[in-house]
Structure formats: structure tokens, C-alpha cells
Design a protein around this motif. Structure first.
Motif, PDB file in Angstrom:
ATOM      1  N   ASP A  89      12.748  -5.061  59.320  1.00  0.00           N
ATOM      2  CA  ASP A  89      13.562  -5.760  60.322  1.00  0.00           C
ATOM      3  C   ASP A  89      14.819  -6.357  59.708  1.00  0.00           C
ATOM      4  OD1 ASP A  89      10.488  -6.979  61.711  1.00  0.00           O
ATOM      5  OD2 ASP A  89      11.761  -5.377  62.517  1.00  0.00           O
ATOM      6  N   THR A  90      14.951  -6.274  58.390  1.00  0.00           N
ATOM      7  CA  THR A  90      16.135  -6.797  57.722  1.00  0.00           C
ATOM      8  C   THR A  90      17.383  -6.075  58.210  1.00  0.00           C
ATOM      9  OG1 THR A  90      14.929  -7.449  55.735  1.00  0.00           O
ATOM     10  CG2 THR A  90      17.289  -7.030  55.492  1.00  0.00           C
ATOM     11  N   ALA A  91      18.350  -6.856  58.701  1.00  0.00           N
ATOM     12  CA  ALA A  91      19.564  -6.280  59.277  1.00  0.00           C
ATOM     13  C   ALA A  91      20.491  -7.397  59.709  1.00  0.00           C
ATOM     14  CB  ALA A  91      19.230  -5.401  60.471  1.00  0.00           C
ATOM     15  N   VAL A  92      21.713  -7.016  60.026  1.00  0.00           N
ATOM     16  CA  VAL A  92      22.617  -7.913  60.747  1.00  0.00           C
ATOM     17  C   VAL A  92      22.342  -7.712  62.232  1.00  0.00           C
ATOM     18  CG1 VAL A  92      24.993  -8.520  61.263  1.00  0.00           C
ATOM     19  CG2 VAL A  92      24.367  -7.818  58.936  1.00  0.00           C
ATOM     20  N   TYR A  93      22.077  -8.786  62.925  1.00  0.00           N
ATOM     21  CA  TYR A  93      21.753  -8.746  64.347  1.00  0.00           C
ATOM     22  C   TYR A  93      22.976  -9.168  65.157  1.00  0.00           C
ATOM     23  CZ  TYR A  93      16.853  -7.871  63.414  1.00  0.00           C
ATOM     24  OH  TYR A  93      15.681  -7.286  63.023  1.00  0.00           O
ATOM     25  N   PHE A  94      23.328  -8.313  66.120  1.00  0.00           N
ATOM     26  CA  PHE A  94      24.494  -8.536  66.953  1.00  0.00           C
ATOM     27  C   PHE A  94      24.071  -8.811  68.392  1.00  0.00           C
ATOM     28  CE2 PHE A  94      27.711  -7.178  63.947  1.00  0.00           C
ATOM     29  CZ  PHE A  94      27.037  -6.310  63.114  1.00  0.00           C
ATOM     30  N   CYS A  95      24.717  -9.806  68.985  1.00  0.00           N
ATOM     31  CA  CYS A  95      24.571 -10.073  70.402  1.00  0.00           C
ATOM     32  C   CYS A  95      25.636  -9.271  71.145  1.00  0.00           C
ATOM     33  CB  CYS A  95      24.763 -11.564  70.649  1.00  0.00           C
ATOM     34  SG  CYS A  95      24.769 -12.065  72.376  1.00  0.00           S
ATOM     35  N   ALA A  96      25.289  -8.796  72.327  1.00  0.00           N
ATOM     36  CA  ALA A  96      26.241  -8.009  73.105  1.00  0.00           C
ATOM     37  C   ALA A  96      26.073  -8.296  74.590  1.00  0.00           C
ATOM     38  CB  ALA A  96      26.040  -6.520  72.827  1.00  0.00           C
ATOM     39  N   ALA A  97      27.140  -8.061  75.335  1.00  0.00           N
ATOM     40  CA  ALA A  97      27.105  -8.297  76.777  1.00  0.00           C
ATOM     41  C   ALA A  97      27.870  -7.208  77.512  1.00  0.00           C
ATOM     42  CB  ALA A  97      27.695  -9.669  77.102  1.00  0.00           C
ATOM     43  N   ASP A  98      27.405  -6.914  78.698  1.00  0.00           N
ATOM     44  CA  ASP A  98      28.041  -5.921  79.549  1.00  0.00           C
ATOM     45  C   ASP A  98      29.101  -6.587  80.409  1.00  0.00           C
ATOM     46  OD1 ASP A  98      26.738  -3.553  82.045  1.00  0.00           O
ATOM     47  OD2 ASP A  98      28.674  -3.686  81.025  1.00  0.00           O
ATOM     48  N   ASN A  99      30.237  -5.945  80.554  1.00  0.00           N
ATOM     49  CA  ASN A  99      31.301  -6.509  81.379  1.00  0.00           C
ATOM     50  C   ASN A  99      30.979  -6.397  82.863  1.00  0.00           C
ATOM     51  OD1 ASN A  99      33.926  -7.774  81.273  1.00  0.00           O
ATOM     52  ND2 ASN A  99      34.711  -5.920  82.265  1.00  0.00           N
ATOM     53  N   MET A 109      27.513  -1.684  75.835  1.00  0.00           N
ATOM     54  CA  MET A 109      27.997  -3.044  75.979  1.00  0.00           C
ATOM     55  C   MET A 109      29.488  -3.142  75.682  1.00  0.00           C
ATOM     56  SD  MET A 109      25.412  -4.765  76.939  1.00  0.00           S
ATOM     57  CE  MET A 109      23.649  -5.130  76.764  1.00  0.00           C
ATOM     58  N   ASP A 110      30.119  -4.152  76.277  1.00  0.00           N
ATOM     59  CA  ASP A 110      31.564  -4.301  76.159  1.00  0.00           C
ATOM     60  C   ASP A 110      31.981  -5.428  75.213  1.00  0.00           C
ATOM     61  OD1 ASP A 110      31.123  -3.610  79.456  1.00  0.00           O
ATOM     62  OD2 ASP A 110      32.468  -2.330  78.264  1.00  0.00           O
ATOM     63  N   TRP A 111      31.151  -6.437  75.113  1.00  0.00           N
ATOM     64  CA  TRP A 111      31.488  -7.603  74.301  1.00  0.00           C
ATOM     65  C   TRP A 111      30.468  -7.737  73.176  1.00  0.00           C
ATOM     66  CZ3 TRP A 111      36.081  -9.495  75.579  1.00  0.00           C
ATOM     67  CH2 TRP A 111      36.528  -9.329  76.883  1.00  0.00           C
ATOM     68  N   TRP A 112      30.966  -8.076  71.993  1.00  0.00           N
ATOM     69  CA  TRP A 112      30.099  -8.156  70.816  1.00  0.00           C
ATOM     70  C   TRP A 112      30.367  -9.422  70.014  1.00  0.00           C
ATOM     71  CZ3 TRP A 112      26.391  -4.485  69.799  1.00  0.00           C
ATOM     72  CH2 TRP A 112      26.441  -3.319  70.574  1.00  0.00           C
ATOM     73  N   GLY A 113      29.295  -9.978  69.470  1.00  0.00           N
ATOM     74  CA  GLY A 113      29.444 -11.063  68.521  1.00  0.00           C
ATOM     75  C   GLY A 113      29.670 -10.501  67.129  1.00  0.00           C
ATOM     76  N   LYS A 114      29.850 -11.400  66.165  1.00  0.00           N
ATOM     77  CA  LYS A 114      30.116 -10.963  64.803  1.00  0.00           C
ATOM     78  C   LYS A 114      28.843 -10.722  63.997  1.00  0.00           C
ATOM     79  CE  LYS A 114      34.686 -13.071  64.564  1.00  0.00           C
ATOM     80  NZ  LYS A 114      35.582 -14.020  63.844  1.00  0.00           N
ATOM     81  N   GLY A 115      27.730 -11.170  64.522  1.00  0.00           N
ATOM     82  CA  GLY A 115      26.459 -10.891  63.875  1.00  0.00           C
ATOM     83  C   GLY A 115      25.909 -12.021  63.046  1.00  0.00           C
ATOM     84  N   THR A 116      24.595 -11.996  62.875  1.00  0.00           N
ATOM     85  CA  THR A 116      23.915 -12.948  62.012  1.00  0.00           C
ATOM     86  C   THR A 116      22.892 -12.178  61.171  1.00  0.00           C
ATOM     87  OG1 THR A 116      22.678 -15.043  61.961  1.00  0.00           O
ATOM     88  CG2 THR A 116      22.136 -13.528  63.747  1.00  0.00           C
ATOM     89  N   LEU A 117      22.824 -12.498  59.904  1.00  0.00           N
ATOM     90  CA  LEU A 117      21.992 -11.742  58.978  1.00  0.00           C
ATOM     91  C   LEU A 117      20.559 -12.256  58.982  1.00  0.00           C
ATOM     92  CD1 LEU A 117      21.674  -9.640  56.705  1.00  0.00           C
ATOM     93  CD2 LEU A 117      22.382 -11.430  55.100  1.00  0.00           C
ATOM     94  N   VAL A 118      19.637 -11.329  59.127  1.00  0.00           N
ATOM     95  CA  VAL A 118      18.211 -11.628  59.019  1.00  0.00           C
ATOM     96  C   VAL A 118      17.662 -10.849  57.824  1.00  0.00           C
ATOM     97  CG1 VAL A 118      15.945 -11.347  60.083  1.00  0.00           C
ATOM     98  CG2 VAL A 118      17.907 -12.076  61.461  1.00  0.00           C
ATOM     99  N   THR A 119      17.059 -11.565  56.904  1.00  0.00           N
ATOM    100  CA  THR A 119      16.479 -10.928  55.728  1.00  0.00           C
ATOM    101  C   THR A 119      14.997 -11.265  55.672  1.00  0.00           C
ATOM    102  OG1 THR A 119      18.567 -11.164  54.512  1.00  0.00           O
ATOM    103  CG2 THR A 119      16.588 -10.671  53.227  1.00  0.00           C
ATOM    104  N   VAL A 120      14.169 -10.234  55.628  1.00  0.00           N
ATOM    105  CA  VAL A 120      12.726 -10.416  55.589  1.00  0.00           C
ATOM    106  C   VAL A 120      12.220  -9.943  54.226  1.00  0.00           C
ATOM    107  CG1 VAL A 120      10.522  -9.948  56.697  1.00  0.00           C
ATOM    108  CG2 VAL A 120      12.629  -9.995  58.068  1.00  0.00           C
ATOM    109  N   SER A 121      11.667 -10.858  53.469  1.00  0.00           N
ATOM    110  CA  SER A 121      11.171 -10.515  52.138  1.00  0.00           C
ATOM    111  C   SER A 121       9.696 -10.120  52.196  1.00  0.00           C
ATOM    112  CB  SER A 121      11.351 -11.702  51.198  1.00  0.00           C
ATOM    113  OG  SER A 121      10.582 -12.799  51.635  1.00  0.00           O
ATOM    114  N   SER A 122       9.319  -9.225  51.283  1.00  0.00           N
ATOM    115  CA  SER A 122       7.934  -8.736  51.270  1.00  0.00           C
ATOM    116  C   SER A 122       7.055  -9.593  50.378  1.00  0.00           C
ATOM    117  CB  SER A 122       7.899  -7.287  50.800  1.00  0.00           C
ATOM    118  OG  SER A 122       8.491  -7.181  49.532  1.00  0.00           O
TER     119      SER A 122
END
Length: 122
Positions: A89-99, A109-122
């Protein structure tokens, strides 16, 4: 000016939980689809979850049963509760919205955020 601002990312151990938030400003998306996408290192961006203006929700198979998307229209915020996290699941997660309003699609989607990093360690 429309803005989507994600928060809540971070480092967590496998099996742990995180809740991402996405605050929208500049217009209301209460009658539009909103969603979460993610991009892992070296991979293409992929769909994670979406919620329509009706409240209907959709999930990628990889997260079904572990992630929950919700929205609070009064706060113009959409959430992604992530449980039982895995290293994949480690990734940059982006929020998005439809116009569009009152739509039934959620992949274009038409609108995007800049993202937030999620890092899952084993």
C-alpha cells in the motif's frame, strides 16, 4: 481557485491504520464524485476508492474490505480510512474530484491534490 489538500499520510507498520483527509476549497463538490488514487514508486497511478454524490462507494479489489471512503459535505472533506495496511500500500495518495455534478462516473477526475505519502513498513 479550487484546491484539494490532502493530509494524514505518514509511516506506519504493516497491520496498522491511517486516515487520510482531503479538504476542498474554492467550490463545493457535494454533488460531485470524489475519490482517492495512488501512485507507488515506479508504477502508474491507480484507482483506490471513490464516492458519488449519492453516497455510493467503489473500491479497487486490492483494498476492498480494508479501506473505507466517506465524505462530510458540511466540511467539504473526503476521508480514506485505511486498515490492515500492507507494504504494497506504500504510495503517494492523491485526492481527486469530478467537475460534473450528479454524475455516475468516477475514473476521469478533473481536480487533483498534490498528494500525501503513505509508507508501510514490514
Amino acid at each position: 481557485q479550487v484546491q484539494l489538500v490532502e493530509s494524514g499520510g505518514g509511516l506506519v507498520q504493516a497491520g496498522g491504520s491511517l486516515r487520510l483527509s482531503c479538504a476542498a476549497s474554492g467550490r463545493t463538490f457535494s454533488r460531485s464524485a470524489m475519490g482517492w488514487f495512488r501512485q507507488a514508486p515506479g508504477k502508474e497511478r491507480e484507482f483506490v476508492a471513490a464516492i458519488l454524490w449519492t453516497g455510493s462507494t467503489y473500491y479497487a479489489d486490492a483494498v476492498k474490505g480494508r479501506f473505507t471512503i466517506s465524505r462530510d459535505n458540511a466540511k467539504s472533506t473526503v476521508y480514506l480510512q485505511m486498515n490492515s495496511l500492507k507494504p504494497e500500500d506504500t504510495a503517494v495518495y492523491f485526492c481527486a474530484a469530478d467537475n460534473a455534478m450528479y454524475g455516475s462516473s468516477y475514473m476521469a477526475m478533473d481536480w487533483w491534490g498534490k498528494g500525501t505519502l503513505v509508507t508501510v513498513s514490514s
